[in-house]
Design an enzyme around this catalytic site. Structure first.
Site, PDB file in Angstrom:
ATOM      1  CG  ASP A 164      -0.390  -0.130   2.517  1.00 24.02           C
ATOM      2  OD1 ASP A 164       0.855  -0.187   2.623  1.00 24.02           O
ATOM      3  OD2 ASP A 164      -1.156  -0.169   3.505  1.00 24.02           O
ATOM      4  CB  SER A 165       4.590   1.688  -0.155  1.00 19.19           C
ATOM      5  OG  SER A 165       4.827   0.573  -0.986  1.00 19.19           O
ATOM      6  CG  ASP A 212       0.581  -4.126   2.110  1.00 18.63           C
ATOM      7  OD1 ASP A 212       0.921  -5.058   2.871  1.00 18.63           O
ATOM      8  OD2 ASP A 212       1.304  -3.131   1.884  1.00 18.63           O
ATOM      9  CE  LYS A 265       3.446  -5.921   4.010  1.00 20.48           C
ATOM     10  NZ  LYS A 265       2.984  -4.672   4.646  1.00 20.48           N
ATOM     11  CD  GLU A 274       0.676  -1.469   8.026  1.00 25.45           C
ATOM     12  OE1 GLU A 274       0.432  -0.606   8.905  1.00 25.45           O
ATOM     13  OE2 GLU A 274       1.113  -1.171   6.904  1.00 25.45           O
ATOM     14  CD  GLU A 295       8.096   0.018   7.563  1.00 29.45           C
ATOM     15  OE1 GLU A 295       7.090  -0.657   7.265  1.00 29.45           O
ATOM     16  OE2 GLU A 295       8.342   1.140   7.085  1.00 29.45           O
TER      17      GLU A 295
END
Ligand code: KIV
Length: 268
Positions: free
Chosen positions: A48-49, A87, A116, A118, A185
């Site tokens: 999602d970057s 993501d 993925k 978070e 991260e």
């Protein structure tokens, strides 16, 4: 030369167990997917970057599930061998495990091999729900960009005893819930190396030291085309290279050899 095979979860687990480093990069389209595949990248992350590098936004929170589905479809079309992780965007898995299933299943239908998400602790129930139903999950711990505001900014996580214990606890909970992979991260290299050494699943690091099972970087950062200041953990792999393919191959070689990252330079 051994024939290259499709990357699979058992192969990734084998690489982790045997100390063979895993090279991962973010990817958002078919052309780059094909190039990264050719360069030997093991895993592509449709991150999602894309909010930052493609959409020019300051945070990943506004990315929609439709955005992620579009880019996952594009990436999967360009891939022959690499394992594709997508993501789950902000606000697509937070309210219920059923909501998470719908979002994750849509990403799998678009071509993701794994999703993925978070955060630790509260996500364990969701990780179990998805994993038991056949969707492999990677749990992103440490600095979590979707919740940058509540973390108080871009800060290293796990520096003090309480926060390090939290990362250890959340890693254990994720693994017990069935997570097939962890991603750290901005975590101190010593902490990440210590957890990776006994982890039953691969641990991918970004700003988490060379002791992880593998590394990931944002593609545009390592190609040095992201405008502005880059985080400490980024290295410009285009320096001295005359093609993008050569730059990416340089990254793969450096990750495999354990010469990137250098903890004293890129680590915390
Ligand atoms: O979206 C992304 O690019 C990521 C990386 C920072 C790991 O999650």
């Amino acid at each position: 030369m051994t024939e290259r095979k499709l990357m699979t979860l058992p192969r990734l687990a084998q690489m982790h167990a045997g100390g063979e480093k895993i090279a991962m990069l973010t990817c958002y389209d078919a052309a780059f997917a094909s190039l990264l595949d050719e360069a030997g990248v093991d895993m592509l992350l449709v991150g999602d970057s894309l909010a930052n590098v493609l959409q020019g936004r300051g945070s990943t929170a506004p990315v929609s599930l439709d955005d992620m589905l579009y880019h996952t479809t594009c990436v999967r079309r360009g891939v022959k061998y690499a394992f594709v992780v997508a993501d789950l965007p902000f606000d697509s898995y937070h309210v219920s495990k059923e909501e998470a299933w719908k979002s994750a299943a849509a990403l799998v239908k678009a071509g993701a091999h794994m999703v993925k998400l978070e955060g630790g602790g509260w996500t364990a129930e969701t990780v179990r729900f998805l994993s038991e139903r056949g969707i492999p999950v990677c749990v992103h711990l440490g600095f979590t960009p979707q919740t940058v505001t509540s973390l108080g900014g871009f800060k290293v996580q796990g520096r003090d005893e309480v926060s390090a214990a939290r990362i250890r606890r959340e890693s254990q909970q994720a693994i017990e819930a069935g997570a097939a992979m962890l991603l750290y991260e901005m975590v101190p290299a010593a902490l990440a190396a210590d957890i990776t050494a006994t982890s039953p699943v691969p641990v991918i690091g970004i700003g988490a030291g060379v002791g992880c099972s593998g590394q990931v970087l944002v593609l545009h950062d390592m190609l040095n085309i992201t405008p502005g200041r880059k985080p400490r953990f980024v290295k410009d792999f285009m320096a001295g290279k005359d093609s993008v393919l050569a730059g990416v191959k340089g990254y793969v070689d450096a990750v495999r050899a354990g010469s990137f990252p250098v903890d004293a330079v890129h680590g915390f």
